[in-house]
Design a protein around this motif. Sequence first.
Motif, PDB file in Angstrom:
ATOM      1  N   ILE A 260       0.860  -1.259  -0.086  1.00 45.09           N
ATOM      2  CA  ILE A 260       0.172  -0.059  -0.003  1.00 45.09           C
ATOM      3  C   ILE A 260       0.982   1.271  -0.065  1.00 45.09           C
ATOM      4  O   ILE A 260       2.195   1.332   0.692  1.00 45.09           O
ATOM      5  N   ILE A 261       0.429   2.320  -0.717  1.00 45.35           N
ATOM      6  CA  ILE A 261       1.337   3.590  -0.975  1.00 45.35           C
ATOM      7  C   ILE A 261       0.766   4.581   0.141  1.00 45.35           C
ATOM      8  O   ILE A 261      -0.367   5.311  -0.332  1.00 45.35           O
ATOM      9  N   ALA A 262       1.395   4.679   1.029  1.00 44.34           N
ATOM     10  CA  ALA A 262       0.719   5.597   2.131  1.00 44.34           C
ATOM     11  C   ALA A 262       1.270   7.084   1.744  1.00 44.34           C
ATOM     12  O   ALA A 262       2.098   7.599   2.570  1.00 44.34           O
ATOM     13  N   ASP A 263       0.830   7.615   0.713  1.00 42.16           N
ATOM     14  CA  ASP A 263       1.263   9.054   0.238  1.00 42.16           C
ATOM     15  C   ASP A 263       0.354  10.005   0.512  1.00 42.16           C
ATOM     16  O   ASP A 263       0.317  11.467   0.106  1.00 42.16           O
ATOM     17  N   GLY A 264      -0.957   9.666   0.594  1.00 33.17           N
ATOM     18  CA  GLY A 264      -2.278  10.677   0.530  1.00 33.17           C
ATOM     19  C   GLY A 264      -2.521  10.734  -0.837  1.00 33.17           C
ATOM     20  O   GLY A 264      -3.658  11.742  -1.024  1.00 33.17           O
ATOM     21  N   LEU A 265      -2.091  10.380  -1.996  1.00 30.64           N
ATOM     22  CA  LEU A 265      -2.191  10.583  -3.313  1.00 30.64           C
ATOM     23  C   LEU A 265      -2.987   9.442  -3.836  1.00 30.64           C
ATOM     24  O   LEU A 265      -3.824   9.507  -4.803  1.00 30.64           O
ATOM     25  N   HIS A 266      -2.194   8.358  -3.604  1.00 30.69           N
ATOM     26  CA  HIS A 266      -2.830   7.126  -4.191  1.00 30.69           C
ATOM     27  C   HIS A 266      -4.236   6.459  -3.659  1.00 30.69           C
ATOM     28  O   HIS A 266      -4.652   5.702  -4.257  1.00 30.69           O
ATOM     29  N   LEU A 267      -4.161   6.834  -2.345  1.00 29.96           N
ATOM     30  CA  LEU A 267      -5.506   6.598  -1.621  1.00 29.96           C
ATOM     31  C   LEU A 267      -5.667   7.619  -0.707  1.00 29.96           C
ATOM     32  O   LEU A 267      -4.752   8.316  -0.219  1.00 29.96           O
ATOM     33  N   SER A 268      -6.943   7.488   0.019  1.00 31.04           N
ATOM     34  CA  SER A 268      -7.156   8.242   1.172  1.00 31.04           C
ATOM     35  C   SER A 268      -6.776   7.600   2.498  1.00 31.04           C
ATOM     36  O   SER A 268      -6.565   6.764   2.539  1.00 31.04           O
ATOM     37  N   TRP A 269      -6.550   8.602   3.503  1.00 29.43           N
ATOM     38  CA  TRP A 269      -6.149   8.205   4.860  1.00 29.43           C
ATOM     39  C   TRP A 269      -6.991   7.206   5.476  1.00 29.43           C
ATOM     40  O   TRP A 269      -6.743   6.197   6.213  1.00 29.43           O
ATOM     41  N   GLU A 270      -8.394   7.552   5.019  1.00 29.95           N
ATOM     42  CA  GLU A 270      -9.396   6.599   5.421  1.00 29.95           C
ATOM     43  C   GLU A 270      -9.360   5.171   4.976  1.00 29.95           C
ATOM     44  O   GLU A 270      -9.440   4.212   5.728  1.00 29.95           O
ATOM     45  N   ASN A 271      -8.772   5.043   3.727  1.00 34.27           N
ATOM     46  CA  ASN A 271      -8.667   3.733   2.972  1.00 34.27           C
ATOM     47  C   ASN A 271      -7.240   3.116   3.522  1.00 34.27           C
ATOM     48  O   ASN A 271      -7.214   1.868   3.791  1.00 34.27           O
ATOM     49  N   LEU A 272      -6.366   3.919   4.127  1.00 28.33           N
ATOM     50  CA  LEU A 272      -5.273   3.281   4.672  1.00 28.33           C
ATOM     51  C   LEU A 272      -5.750   2.585   6.119  1.00 28.33           C
ATOM     52  O   LEU A 272      -5.389   1.548   6.271  1.00 28.33           O
ATOM     53  N   ARG A 273      -6.471   3.518   6.831  1.00 24.62           N
ATOM     54  CA  ARG A 273      -6.650   2.959   8.281  1.00 24.62           C
ATOM     55  C   ARG A 273      -7.854   1.677   8.012  1.00 24.62           C
ATOM     56  O   ARG A 273      -7.689   0.558   8.746  1.00 24.62           O
ATOM     57  N   ILE A 274      -8.548   1.657   6.955  1.00 19.03           N
ATOM     58  CA  ILE A 274      -9.626   0.693   6.835  1.00 19.03           C
ATOM     59  C   ILE A 274      -8.972  -0.548   6.331  1.00 19.03           C
ATOM     60  O   ILE A 274      -9.007  -1.781   6.985  1.00 19.03           O
ATOM     61  N   ALA A 275      -7.830  -0.458   5.544  1.00 18.74           N
ATOM     62  CA  ALA A 275      -7.048  -1.634   4.972  1.00 18.74           C
ATOM     63  C   ALA A 275      -6.200  -2.320   6.353  1.00 18.74           C
ATOM     64  O   ALA A 275      -6.257  -3.247   6.455  1.00 18.74           O
ATOM     65  N   HIS A 276      -5.709  -1.362   7.069  1.00 14.32           N
ATOM     66  CA  HIS A 276      -4.967  -1.926   8.184  1.00 14.32           C
ATOM     67  C   HIS A 276      -5.838  -2.580   9.323  1.00 14.32           C
ATOM     68  O   HIS A 276      -5.588  -3.738   9.701  1.00 14.32           O
ATOM     69  N   ARG A 277      -6.975  -1.951   9.559  1.00 13.73           N
ATOM     70  CA  ARG A 277      -7.790  -2.486  10.328  1.00 13.73           C
ATOM     71  C   ARG A 277      -8.303  -3.867   9.957  1.00 13.73           C
ATOM     72  O   ARG A 277      -8.468  -5.000  11.037  1.00 13.73           O
ATOM     73  N   LEU A 278      -8.496  -4.075   8.775  1.00 11.09           N
ATOM     74  CA  LEU A 278      -9.163  -5.324   8.097  1.00 11.09           C
ATOM     75  C   LEU A 278      -7.779  -6.246   8.035  1.00 11.09           C
ATOM     76  O   LEU A 278      -8.168  -7.433   8.296  1.00 11.09           O
ATOM     77  N   MET A 279      -6.641  -5.885   7.603  1.00  7.92           N
ATOM     78  CA  MET A 279      -5.546  -6.786   7.206  1.00  7.92           C
ATOM     79  C   MET A 279      -4.596  -7.013   8.278  1.00  7.92           C
ATOM     80  O   MET A 279      -3.693  -8.062   8.251  1.00  7.92           O
TER      81      MET A 279
END
Length: 396
Positions: A260-279
């Motif tokens: 996952i690319i945590a730069d705030g451009l490839h995806l939202s911070w919400e999607n980063l948190r959701i992905a981590h919460r699930l995975m």
Amino acid sequence: MSADLAISPEKSYALVNFKPLTGDPEQSSFDTIIIENGRISAIGKAEDIAGDHQGTDSLKKVDIGGLTLSPGFIDLQLNGCGGVLFNSDISTNTLDIMHETNLRSGCTAFLPTLITSSDEDIRQAVKVTREYMARHPDRVPGIHLEGPYLNPQRKGIHDQDFIRTPSCAMIDFFCDNADVIAMVTLAPEVCPEGTIEKLSKAGIIVSIGHTNATCEQAKAAEQAGATFATHLHNAMSPLGSREPGVVGAVFDSHALGAGIIADGLHLSWENLRIAHRLMQDRLVLVTDATTPAGTDMETFVFAGQTIYHKDGKCSNADGTLAGSVLTMIAAVANSVRAGIEPQAVIRMATVNAAKAIHVESQMGSIAVGQFANLAIFDDNFTLLGTVSGGELKLQK
């Protein structure tokens, strides 16, 4: 910053006075790390180590000044940085520049990533990576071939002219070089039946990416041996209410990992948190960095196109994202600031990546026998030093 202290990998020395952030909250407390011949030879309390290891009192002690120390970061998707691009110059010199640039962001190991290209370039990239691995196994555990067996509908910046279905000869070549080819990104729906099984049985990590696969097709790919997904949410079928797509298949799996690319451009911070919460520990931070990372370059060529670097974003003339200028220390800092617990973030940048490509016995943790690959930074995640294969570079 200029290096105030450097110690060669041949030297033996002890690191002291640091705050360990290992990614493992259950790891026993320690205040000393002894490094010998490029590897960690002992960790623990100073008084215990002195009793167990003869001659430690005479070792040079390096005071880290109370800074945070973590395992060195591992990037499983790095196209280029420091003004170079692996696709443009497939050479050991390019890999040296990438490594030296990486050290400024705490990244001590990486998979040089060759995106969609000719068979000739693929063979050359494998040859060059093999040569480099022989000299620097602590830096490069293999190559990541991102393409060319992708779905044109999800090609992103990849060159349409080189996207193709796999030939038997090249799949055989991949399998014959599985000791060097660590990961292959492919779209399962465009590959002949048996492709994934053959690659995975050879020991290559098959990653689902640049794909328009349905959830059912992605799950079939997992059953066939795929274990990873490339840059989650990007260049893949999204999570929908009736068709969960590849994203849904990854979330629903108990085994598939993902970068996952945590730069705030490839995806939202919400999607980063959701992905981590699930995975949780199936999630791995990657940069997908390209030529300008670590520089102030404004334009470069990637996949035959002019790419513009502005405000931290890399894109072509029509706005298609073309990798990133993200660094691993920035990905770590961004993830912590997004609300993910620091120990979990360190795992995302280190041991999770090592496990994804089955090198966790060699790197990704602070443990006896591992390569001495470490990152040193302050409370604001400003990188202030690294240990790379035992070579210490401490900056102030």
